[in-house]
Scaffold this motif. Sequence first.
Motif, PDB file in Angstrom:
ATOM      1  N   LEU A  66       0.832  -1.206   0.000  1.00  0.00           N
ATOM      2  CA  LEU A  66       0.000   0.000   0.000  1.00  0.00           C
ATOM      3  C   LEU A  66       0.867   1.257   0.000  1.00  0.00           C
ATOM      4  O   LEU A  66       1.942   1.277   0.601  1.00  0.00           O
ATOM      5  CB  LEU A  66      -0.908   0.019   1.240  1.00  0.00           C
ATOM      6  CG  LEU A  66      -1.813  -1.210   1.432  1.00  0.00           C
ATOM      7  CD1 LEU A  66      -2.647  -1.060   2.704  1.00  0.00           C
ATOM      8  CD2 LEU A  66      -2.723  -1.407   0.219  1.00  0.00           C
ATOM      9  N   ASP A  67       0.355   2.319  -0.647  1.00  0.00           N
ATOM     10  CA  ASP A  67       1.106   3.570  -0.725  1.00  0.00           C
ATOM     11  C   ASP A  67       1.222   4.274   0.621  1.00  0.00           C
ATOM     12  O   ASP A  67       2.167   5.010   0.855  1.00  0.00           O
ATOM     13  CB  ASP A  67       0.443   4.524  -1.739  1.00  0.00           C
ATOM     14  CG  ASP A  67       0.913   4.232  -3.152  1.00  0.00           C
ATOM     15  OD1 ASP A  67       2.039   3.725  -3.299  1.00  0.00           O
ATOM     16  OD2 ASP A  67       0.151   4.493  -4.097  1.00  0.00           O
ATOM     17  N   ARG A  68       0.210   4.094   1.477  1.00  0.00           N
ATOM     18  CA  ARG A  68       0.276   4.704   2.810  1.00  0.00           C
ATOM     19  C   ARG A  68      -0.165   3.693   3.849  1.00  0.00           C
ATOM     20  O   ARG A  68      -0.865   2.726   3.535  1.00  0.00           O
ATOM     21  CB  ARG A  68      -0.643   5.939   2.869  1.00  0.00           C
ATOM     22  CG  ARG A  68      -0.032   7.176   2.222  1.00  0.00           C
ATOM     23  CD  ARG A  68      -0.954   8.365   2.340  1.00  0.00           C
ATOM     24  NE  ARG A  68      -2.149   8.180   1.538  1.00  0.00           N
ATOM     25  CZ  ARG A  68      -3.286   8.833   1.738  1.00  0.00           C
ATOM     26  NH1 ARG A  68      -3.406   9.689   2.737  1.00  0.00           N
ATOM     27  NH2 ARG A  68      -4.323   8.628   0.957  1.00  0.00           N
ATOM     28  N   SER A  69       0.202   3.948   5.101  1.00  0.00           N
ATOM     29  CA  SER A  69      -0.150   3.014   6.170  1.00  0.00           C
ATOM     30  C   SER A  69      -1.590   3.226   6.626  1.00  0.00           C
ATOM     31  O   SER A  69      -1.963   4.330   7.017  1.00  0.00           O
ATOM     32  CB  SER A  69       0.781   3.230   7.363  1.00  0.00           C
ATOM     33  OG  SER A  69       0.211   2.628   8.515  1.00  0.00           O
ATOM     34  N   PRO A  70      -2.417   2.168   6.604  1.00  0.00           N
ATOM     35  CA  PRO A  70      -3.799   2.324   7.099  1.00  0.00           C
ATOM     36  C   PRO A  70      -3.833   2.633   8.596  1.00  0.00           C
ATOM     37  O   PRO A  70      -4.780   3.256   9.063  1.00  0.00           O
ATOM     38  CB  PRO A  70      -4.457   0.980   6.791  1.00  0.00           C
ATOM     39  CG  PRO A  70      -3.348   0.013   6.552  1.00  0.00           C
ATOM     40  CD  PRO A  70      -2.163   0.811   6.093  1.00  0.00           C
ATOM     41  N   TRP A  71      -2.789   2.225   9.326  1.00  0.00           N
ATOM     42  CA  TRP A  71      -2.753   2.530  10.765  1.00  0.00           C
ATOM     43  C   TRP A  71      -2.515   4.032  10.989  1.00  0.00           C
ATOM     44  O   TRP A  71      -2.995   4.583  11.948  1.00  0.00           O
ATOM     45  CB  TRP A  71      -1.652   1.717  11.459  1.00  0.00           C
ATOM     46  CG  TRP A  71      -1.978   0.255  11.572  1.00  0.00           C
ATOM     47  CD1 TRP A  71      -2.685  -0.348  12.576  1.00  0.00           C
ATOM     48  CD2 TRP A  71      -1.595  -0.790  10.663  1.00  0.00           C
ATOM     49  NE1 TRP A  71      -2.773  -1.706  12.330  1.00  0.00           N
ATOM     50  CE2 TRP A  71      -2.108  -2.006  11.180  1.00  0.00           C
ATOM     51  CE3 TRP A  71      -0.876  -0.819   9.463  1.00  0.00           C
ATOM     52  CZ2 TRP A  71      -1.919  -3.235  10.534  1.00  0.00           C
ATOM     53  CZ3 TRP A  71      -0.694  -2.031   8.836  1.00  0.00           C
ATOM     54  CH2 TRP A  71      -1.208  -3.220   9.366  1.00  0.00           C
ATOM     55  N   ASP A  72      -1.763   4.652  10.065  1.00  0.00           N
ATOM     56  CA  ASP A  72      -1.469   6.086  10.209  1.00  0.00           C
ATOM     57  C   ASP A  72      -2.526   6.966   9.555  1.00  0.00           C
ATOM     58  O   ASP A  72      -2.505   8.187   9.719  1.00  0.00           O
ATOM     59  CB  ASP A  72      -0.105   6.418   9.573  1.00  0.00           C
ATOM     60  CG  ASP A  72       1.031   5.736  10.295  1.00  0.00           C
ATOM     61  OD1 ASP A  72       0.810   5.276  11.445  1.00  0.00           O
ATOM     62  OD2 ASP A  72       2.127   5.633   9.713  1.00  0.00           O
TER      63      ASP A  72
ATOM     64  N   ILE B 296      -8.762   5.543   4.816  1.00  0.00           N
ATOM     65  CA  ILE B 296      -8.252   4.270   4.299  1.00  0.00           C
ATOM     66  C   ILE B 296      -8.710   4.028   2.864  1.00  0.00           C
ATOM     67  O   ILE B 296      -7.964   3.500   2.035  1.00  0.00           O
ATOM     68  CB  ILE B 296      -8.688   3.102   5.218  1.00  0.00           C
ATOM     69  CG1 ILE B 296      -8.004   3.238   6.585  1.00  0.00           C
ATOM     70  CG2 ILE B 296      -8.351   1.749   4.596  1.00  0.00           C
ATOM     71  CD1 ILE B 296      -8.486   2.271   7.640  1.00  0.00           C
ATOM     72  N   SER B 297      -9.940   4.471   2.546  1.00  0.00           N
ATOM     73  CA  SER B 297     -10.452   4.212   1.187  1.00  0.00           C
ATOM     74  C   SER B 297      -9.673   4.984   0.121  1.00  0.00           C
ATOM     75  O   SER B 297      -9.749   4.647  -1.064  1.00  0.00           O
ATOM     76  CB  SER B 297     -11.937   4.553   1.100  1.00  0.00           C
ATOM     77  OG  SER B 297     -12.156   5.879   1.502  1.00  0.00           O
ATOM     78  N   ASP B 298      -8.915   6.008   0.540  1.00  0.00           N
ATOM     79  CA  ASP B 298      -8.124   6.776  -0.438  1.00  0.00           C
ATOM     80  C   ASP B 298      -6.717   6.222  -0.644  1.00  0.00           C
ATOM     81  O   ASP B 298      -5.962   6.740  -1.464  1.00  0.00           O
ATOM     82  CB  ASP B 298      -7.980   8.238   0.020  1.00  0.00           C
ATOM     83  CG  ASP B 298      -9.322   8.936   0.122  1.00  0.00           C
ATOM     84  OD1 ASP B 298     -10.248   8.525  -0.599  1.00  0.00           O
ATOM     85  OD2 ASP B 298      -9.441   9.874   0.935  1.00  0.00           O
ATOM     86  N   ILE B 299      -6.363   5.208   0.132  1.00  0.00           N
ATOM     87  CA  ILE B 299      -4.998   4.675   0.017  1.00  0.00           C
ATOM     88  C   ILE B 299      -4.849   3.907  -1.293  1.00  0.00           C
ATOM     89  O   ILE B 299      -5.698   3.091  -1.651  1.00  0.00           O
ATOM     90  CB  ILE B 299      -4.670   3.760   1.226  1.00  0.00           C
ATOM     91  CG1 ILE B 299      -4.687   4.580   2.519  1.00  0.00           C
ATOM     92  CG2 ILE B 299      -3.333   3.068   1.028  1.00  0.00           C
ATOM     93  CD1 ILE B 299      -4.502   3.752   3.784  1.00  0.00           C
ATOM     94  N   GLY B 300      -3.769   4.183  -1.997  1.00  0.00           N
ATOM     95  CA  GLY B 300      -3.537   3.517  -3.282  1.00  0.00           C
ATOM     96  C   GLY B 300      -2.835   2.179  -3.107  1.00  0.00           C
ATOM     97  O   GLY B 300      -2.048   1.987  -2.182  1.00  0.00           O
ATOM     98  N   VAL B 301      -3.149   1.248  -4.001  1.00  0.00           N
ATOM     99  CA  VAL B 301      -2.437  -0.023  -4.045  1.00  0.00           C
ATOM    100  C   VAL B 301      -1.208   0.163  -4.930  1.00  0.00           C
ATOM    101  O   VAL B 301      -1.319   0.642  -6.062  1.00  0.00           O
ATOM    102  CB  VAL B 301      -3.346  -1.140  -4.596  1.00  0.00           C
ATOM    103  CG1 VAL B 301      -2.554  -2.396  -4.923  1.00  0.00           C
ATOM    104  CG2 VAL B 301      -4.458  -1.447  -3.590  1.00  0.00           C
ATOM    105  N   ALA B 302      -0.024  -0.186  -4.397  1.00  0.00           N
ATOM    106  CA  ALA B 302       1.218   0.032  -5.141  1.00  0.00           C
ATOM    107  C   ALA B 302       1.652  -1.216  -5.900  1.00  0.00           C
ATOM    108  O   ALA B 302       2.220  -1.120  -6.986  1.00  0.00           O
ATOM    109  CB  ALA B 302       2.324   0.464  -4.182  1.00  0.00           C
ATOM    110  N   LEU B 303       1.381  -2.376  -5.325  1.00  0.00           N
ATOM    111  CA  LEU B 303       1.899  -3.606  -5.924  1.00  0.00           C
ATOM    112  C   LEU B 303       1.044  -4.786  -5.459  1.00  0.00           C
ATOM    113  O   LEU B 303       0.675  -4.855  -4.292  1.00  0.00           O
ATOM    114  CB  LEU B 303       3.342  -3.830  -5.446  1.00  0.00           C
ATOM    115  CG  LEU B 303       4.179  -4.860  -6.194  1.00  0.00           C
ATOM    116  CD1 LEU B 303       4.704  -4.247  -7.498  1.00  0.00           C
ATOM    117  CD2 LEU B 303       5.362  -5.313  -5.338  1.00  0.00           C
ATOM    118  N   THR B 304       0.748  -5.685  -6.387  1.00  0.00           N
ATOM    119  CA  THR B 304       0.033  -6.914  -6.018  1.00  0.00           C
ATOM    120  C   THR B 304       0.827  -8.100  -6.549  1.00  0.00           C
ATOM    121  O   THR B 304       1.239  -8.113  -7.715  1.00  0.00           O
ATOM    122  CB  THR B 304      -1.395  -6.921  -6.593  1.00  0.00           C
ATOM    123  OG1 THR B 304      -2.051  -5.718  -6.207  1.00  0.00           O
ATOM    124  CG2 THR B 304      -2.191  -8.109  -6.076  1.00  0.00           C
TER     125      THR B 304
END
Length: 525
Positions: A493-499, A504-512
Motif C-alpha cells: 500500500l502507498d500509505r499506512s492504514p494505521w497512520d 483508508i479508502s483513499d490509500i492507493g495499491v502500489a503492488l500486487t
Amino acid sequence: MTLAADLLLTNAEVHTLDDSDETHEAVAVRDGRIVRVGPEYEVRFLEGVGTEVVDLDGRVLLPGFIDAHTHLTATGRYLVHADLSKADSPDDALDRLRARADETNSTGDETGNATEEAGAWVLGFGYDESMWDESRYLTREDLDSVSDSRPVVAFREDMHVASLNGVALDRLVDEMPAEDVHREDGDPTGVVVEEAVDPVYEAIEPDAEQAEKLVRAAQQYANERGVTGIHDMVRKSRAPEVYRTLDMAGDLSIRVRINYWADHLDALVETGERTNYGSEFVRTGAIKSYTDGSFGGRTAKLSEPYADDEDETGQWVVDPDELGDIVSRADEAGFQVTAHAIGDEAIEAVLDAYEDCESPGESRHRVEHVELASDEAIERFGELGVVASVQPNFLKWAGEDGLYDSRLGDRRTETNQYPALLDAGAPLAFGSDCMPLDPLLGIHHAVNAPDESQQVGVTAALRAYTLGAAYAGFDEERLGTIEVGKRADFVALDRSPWDHEESISDIGVALTVVDGDVVYDGRKK
Ligand SMILES: [Zn+2]
C-alpha cells in the motif's frame, strides 16, 4: 548452500497479520512460496544473479486481500459494457450507451460489413435514478435514441429493474409475465421488473468467449485493488469453465474458490466434486443457498415489522424446510454449505439448519451477509463455529437517514455487529459482494462505522479481509498471513492504514503479487 530467491521485496514495513503480528523489513520468495521474512540484511543473503529485487520504498506490505463474496462476471460487465453507475442524469446514461454502441459498431471488418458483435446487444449496467435530479427510470423512447436496429438494455443497480428499447422488447416481451411489464395506455414503457427481467438475463447470458472477456477484465480490476483471491458465487454460468481454462493456460492472476448454487448439488455429487477439490488456483468451495431477500426490497425476513411498513416482515426466497433439506443433503455429501441470510429471522433459520449437522464448525458452514443478527444468534455463531461472511461496505447504509434507518429505525445500530461476533469467537470473513469490489473501501467502513458496536480496529479489519477470509475457504495453512511456508500473495500500500485511519479508502495499491508473480505494479514511476 542456500538456494537464491526468485523475488525479494525489500525496504518495506511488512505486517505479518498472524497472531504475533510482527513487523519486518523484507520478504524472500522462491517457487511461489515465502522462504524468509526478517530484517533486510538477512533476507538479502538470498539474493542471487537471477533474483528480482523490488524496493518498496518504505511501503506497507500485507498478505493479499481475499474477497470472501464476489460475483466476478458482474464486475466484468461493468468494465466491458457501458458503466452506468457513474452517470449523473438520464442523458449522461444515454451518452454512455451510445459510446458503447459506437465502440462495437466500429468492429466491422474491412469490407465494411458489420461483425456479429456490431449487430448484437448494447448493454449498460448499474444505473441508479435515485441519485439523479431527474429521478426516473430510463424508457423505451430513451433507448430507441441509442439504436433502433440493435437491442439495447440498461440495468438498474439492483438488477431487479431493466429498461429495454423497442427492438429488445419485441424480441422478449412475449416471454415476460404481464404484471411485471410496465405499461402506459396499454403500451410497454420499456421498463420491466422482477420476473420480467429473467428472459433478459437469459438472452444476454455470455457464451464462453464473452465470459472469458468478462473474467479477464475483472481479475485485472481485482488485482489493481490488491485482491489475490476470491470466493465466487456461481449459478448457471460459464465462469467455472473460464476459471479452469485460464488456470490450465497459466493465465489466472487470482485464486478462485467456486461456491456453487444449490441447483448444482446433484450434478456435483454425481461427478465426484467435493469442497476443496481442485488446483493451487481453482478449487470447489461451498454449496450456496438463499433464505430471504434484501432490506432494499423489504424482503429480508424480520421478527419485527419494517419501520416504514408495519404490515411487512419480509419473505422467504427459500423457506426453512427447503433450506433444511439442502443443508442436510450437501452436508452429508461432504460439502461446506453457505446461505444468504440478512434479516434476524433468516439468520436464525440458517443456524437452526446448521445445528442439525454432524459438526458445522469443522465443515466451516457459513452465513452470507448476517446484517441483522440478534445477540443470541451472535453467541450461536461462536458456539457452533459457523463463519460469518459479511460485507463491511454495506455499512454505507448504516448512517442516520440511510437505508437501514428508513427500513429498520432504531435497529440500524444493531446491524453488522462485528465486535460482538469477534468477542463471541465467531470466525469473521470480509467480502464485497462486488458492490463494488474494493477491500480498502470495506476496511474503511469497518474502521469508521457509524456506531461503536459496528467498529473494529485496523488490524482486525485487515485480518478479516486476509486470514479470516482464508479460514472461510479452508486456506489458513497456505494463505492469509505473511509467514515462511505460505504462498507468496501480497499487497503493498502507498500509505499506512494505521497512520491514516480516517482515509483508508483513499490509500492507493502500489503492488500486487500472486504466487510470487507481480500481477499489478501501480507505483508512480
Ligand atoms: Zn452476492
